[in-house]
Design an enzyme around this catalytic site. Structure first.
Site, PDB file in Angstrom:
ATOM      1  N   ARG A   1      47.522  38.894  32.959  1.00 33.21           N
ATOM      2  CA  ARG A   1      48.925  38.763  33.367  1.00 33.21           C
ATOM      3  C   ARG A   1      49.859  39.696  32.601  1.00 33.21           C
ATOM      4  NH1 ARG A   1      47.157  38.239  36.830  1.00 33.21           N
ATOM      5  NH2 ARG A   1      46.247  36.539  37.914  1.00 33.21           N
TER       6      ARG A   1
ATOM      7  N   GLY B   1      50.564  42.743  33.712  1.00 29.01           N
ATOM      8  CA  GLY B   1      51.201  43.629  34.684  1.00 29.01           C
ATOM      9  C   GLY B   1      50.365  44.845  35.051  1.00 29.01           C
TER      10      GLY B   1
ATOM     11  N   THR C   1      37.311  44.388  43.587  1.00 32.02           N
ATOM     12  CA  THR C   1      36.010  43.900  43.109  1.00 32.02           C
ATOM     13  C   THR C   1      35.944  42.383  42.983  1.00 32.02           C
ATOM     14  OG1 THR C   1      36.633  44.119  40.783  1.00 32.02           O
ATOM     15  CG2 THR C   1      35.600  46.046  41.827  1.00 32.02           C
ATOM     16  N   ALA C   2      37.024  41.699  43.324  1.00 25.02           N
ATOM     17  CA  ALA C   2      37.048  40.237  43.196  1.00 25.02           C
ATOM     18  C   ALA C   2      36.181  39.580  44.264  1.00 25.02           C
ATOM     19  CB  ALA C   2      38.481  39.720  43.305  1.00 25.02           C
TER      20      ALA C   2
ATOM     21  N   ASP D   1      40.461  47.932  41.328  1.00 30.93           N
ATOM     22  CA  ASP D   1      40.983  46.782  40.583  1.00 30.93           C
ATOM     23  C   ASP D   1      40.000  45.625  40.771  1.00 30.93           C
ATOM     24  OD1 ASP D   1      42.623  45.056  39.193  1.00 30.93           O
ATOM     25  OD2 ASP D   1      44.309  45.187  40.579  1.00 30.93           O
TER      26      ASP D   1
ATOM     27  N   HIS E   1      47.365  39.300  46.313  1.00 28.72           N
ATOM     28  CA  HIS E   1      47.170  40.728  46.035  1.00 28.72           C
ATOM     29  C   HIS E   1      47.191  41.539  47.331  1.00 28.72           C
ATOM     30  CE1 HIS E   1      46.313  41.927  41.841  1.00 28.72           C
ATOM     31  NE2 HIS E   1      46.095  40.635  41.653  1.00 28.72           N
TER      32      HIS E   1
ATOM     33  N   GLY F   1      45.952  42.774  28.612  1.00 24.26           N
ATOM     34  CA  GLY F   1      45.537  41.378  28.702  1.00 24.26           C
ATOM     35  C   GLY F   1      45.804  40.782  30.072  1.00 24.26           C
TER      36      GLY F   1
END
Length: 191
Positions: A11, A13, A39-40, A86, A54, A9
């Site tokens: 947050r 980790g 990919t953000a 990520d 990040h 889910g």
């Protein structure tokens, strides 16, 4: 060597654990070459800050590619022994928004075409990953099926596509970890 999927889910980790897996592999194999695929997309100030945080927590010598489409080519051209992507759900989200579907009343035929394109993108990426037998590859994704049903149609479509994509990736992964409150639980494969 192989493909590892880290899911959980928001947050939970996932990213931190995936980066620990990378560091563990590097230490074990006296290796330093890492490709980090982010990919953000920084579409607002809050997302820009998340991306900045990040970036700051990753070692500077890790090569970073910021891209969410055409990832099969990124994997094909990579020379690094360790690759961390990520995150899959951000990739899906970006592709879904790029398609420009009506958020309130998405056309179901258009939704089918968009999902087909997303699945094709994932399958092409997985075909390239399969060729990289001498690499350690870690993919991060979000488990969306355990929360509330989204109140709006596009949210439900996103959840459904992500769930099906996650199933496909887990199916071909050598290892799958599920993160719960920062604690990794191996649910497929060996340690």
């Amino acid at each position: 060597m192989g493909l590892t999927l880290v899911t959980g889910g928001a947050r939970s980790g996932k990213s931190k654990f995936a980066e620990k897996l990378v560091s563990h592999y590097l230490a074990l194999n006296k290796e330093e070459s890492v490709l980090y695929i982010a990919t953000a997309v920084a579409f607002d100030e809050e997302m820009k800050e998340r991306i900045r945080r990040h970036q700051a927590q990753r070692p500077a010598h890790w090569r970073t590619v910021e891209q969410y489409r055409g990832l099969s080519e990124v994997f094909k051209r990579s020379k690094e022994k360790v690759i961390l992507l990520d995150c899959i759900t951000l990739m899906i989200s970006n592709l879904l928004f790029e398609a420009g579907l009506n958020e309130e009343r998405p056309n179901l035929k258009e939704v089918e075409l968009v999902e087909k394109a997303i699945v094709n993108e994932i399958n092409e990426m997985l075909r390239e990953i399969k060729k990289l037998k001498d690499r350690e590859i870690i993919l991060v994704t979000n488990e969306l099926g355990m929360g509330l049903v989204p109140a709006y149609p596009l949210g439900r479509i996103f959840r459904d596509i992500a769930g099906r994509v996650n199933q496909r990736i887990a199916e071909v992964s050598d290892r799958v970890y599920f993160m719960i409150s920062g604690i990794p639980t191996l649910i497929k494969g060996g340690g």
